[in-house]
Design a protein around this motif. Structure first.
Motif, short mmCIF file in Angstrom:
data_model
loop_
_atom_site.label_atom_id
_atom_site.label_comp_id
_atom_site.label_asym_id
_atom_site.label_seq_id
_atom_site.Cartn_x
_atom_site.Cartn_y
_atom_site.Cartn_z
N LEU A 200 1.06 -1.18 -0.30
CA LEU A 200 -0.13 -0.05 -0.49
C LEU A 200 1.04 1.23 0.07
CD1 LEU A 200 -2.46 -0.97 2.12
CD2 LEU A 200 -3.03 -0.75 0.20
N ARG A 201 1.82 1.56 0.54
CA ARG A 201 2.91 2.72 1.30
C ARG A 201 3.78 2.54 0.02
NH1 ARG A 201 7.82 2.12 5.10
NH2 ARG A 201 6.00 3.75 6.68
N GLU A 202 4.09 1.72 -0.92
CA GLU A 202 4.65 1.65 -2.70
C GLU A 202 4.00 2.17 -3.49
OE1 GLU A 202 6.69 -1.74 -3.42
OE2 GLU A 202 8.40 -1.01 -1.67
N GLY A 203 2.60 1.86 -3.54
CA GLY A 203 1.69 2.44 -4.77
C GLY A 203 1.30 3.15 -4.09
N TYR A 204 1.17 4.00 -3.10
CA TYR A 204 0.53 5.51 -3.00
C TYR A 204 1.80 6.18 -3.15
CZ TYR A 204 -0.54 9.86 -0.06
OH TYR A 204 -1.26 10.53 0.47
N GLN A 205 3.04 6.31 -2.76
CA GLN A 205 4.01 6.54 -3.33
C GLN A 205 4.58 6.45 -5.16
OE1 GLN A 205 7.00 4.70 -1.08
NE2 GLN A 205 7.08 6.97 1.07
N ASN A 206 3.60 5.75 -5.54
CA ASN A 206 4.42 5.31 -6.81
C ASN A 206 3.23 6.26 -7.52
OD1 ASN A 206 6.77 3.80 -6.97
ND2 ASN A 206 5.30 2.40 -7.08
N ASP A 207 2.21 6.15 -6.56
CA ASP A 207 0.94 7.30 -8.05
C ASP A 207 0.65 8.55 -7.43
OD1 ASP A 207 -0.44 4.87 -8.14
OD2 ASP A 207 -2.08 5.01 -7.16
N MET A 208 1.66 9.38 -6.58
CA MET A 208 1.83 10.34 -6.19
C MET A 208 2.80 10.87 -7.09
SD MET A 208 -0.83 11.55 -4.31
CE MET A 208 -0.50 13.11 -3.58
N SER A 209 3.62 9.88 -7.12
CA SER A 209 5.25 10.40 -8.08
C SER A 209 4.40 10.75 -9.48
CB SER A 209 5.84 9.04 -7.70
OG SER A 209 6.59 9.75 -7.31
#
Length: 244
Positions: A200-209
């Protein structure tokens, strides 16, 4: 006799159900959806003597189907903090509804279970953006600032997972996510031991990037206009990015 757990797929709905099923374990049919899919009772086909537990969806928006289920003889337990309008006076309906500002359904569930799983209530309250209430709920638990921050991040990530146009847009189906959370009485251990948190953390960070790489179509001192592509990441990030 059958059991149905009907819940908003966001952090508040998940953490409310988590507390109830840790306190009262049972096998149930899970009925849920993306964050904005709140007309969930229409998906429930319960009958006489079946039990339906409803969490974090407006009674007012589900009134017709609530009355349908009550007329069939289903027993309904309804937990929610949204506007309810007139609450039906029916012997088979037990309502735990309180629209008091600055609290979500997680705190109503916490009250119901006697605070036994308070940390999950804090996660859900952070996820619903009631930061002051979340910290207030944990003020006597001797939590460090780092632990508060972990609980807050988990709440944000659980909430973010529910954003999307359809269930296919989500990193985890909310029913699957609940099943992954269920074995953990302590969300801090869930954060440490479950791969789910890191996904979930990596997905959120990738989407925001990806969102931060967008160039504005229009940009003034007062507002900006951005065009997002027709893609799952864009449907997930749109609501969060608009509030930045």
């Amino acid at each position: 006799m059958a059991y149905f757990d009907v819940f908003n797929g966001d952090a508040d709905g998940l953490c409310s159900l988590q507390q109830l099923r840790l306190a009262e374990p049972l096998e149930s049919e899970l009925v849920t959806g993306v964050k904005r899919d709140i007309a969930l009772l229409k998906k429930v086909s319960a009958g006489k003597d079946d039990t339906v537990t409803v969490l974090d969806i407006s009674l007012d928006k589900n009134r017709a189907d609530l009355e349908r289920l009550l007329d069939r003889g289903s027993r309904i337990y309804y937990f929610d903090h949204h506007f309810a309008g007139r609450i039906p006076d029916h012997q088979n309906l037990t309502a735990f509804i309180d629209p008091t500002p600055d609290q979500g359904t997680s705190l109503l569930a916490d009250r119901y279970v006697g605070g036994r799983f308070r940390l999950w209530a804090i996660v859900g309250t952070f996820g619903d953006n009631f930061d002051y209430s979340a910290r207030k709920a944990g003020e006597h638990l001797n939590l460090s600032e780092e632990e508060f921050n972990r609980l807050k991040e988990l709440g944000i990530l659980l909430n973010y997972n529910a954003y999307g146009a359809t269930l296919d847009d989500l990193y985890f189906h909310p029913g699957e996510l609940f099943s992954l959370m269920q074995p953990f009485e302590n969300p801090l251990i869930f954060v440490e031991q479950a791969d789910t948190f890191q996904i979930l953390r990596e997905g959120y960070q990738n989407d925001m990037s990806r969102a931060e790489e967008l160039s504005p179509l229009i940009l003034t001192e007062k507002y900006g206009v951005y065009v997002l592509p027709l893609a799952p990441w864009a449907r997930r990030v749109s609501g969060v990015y608009a509030n930045l």
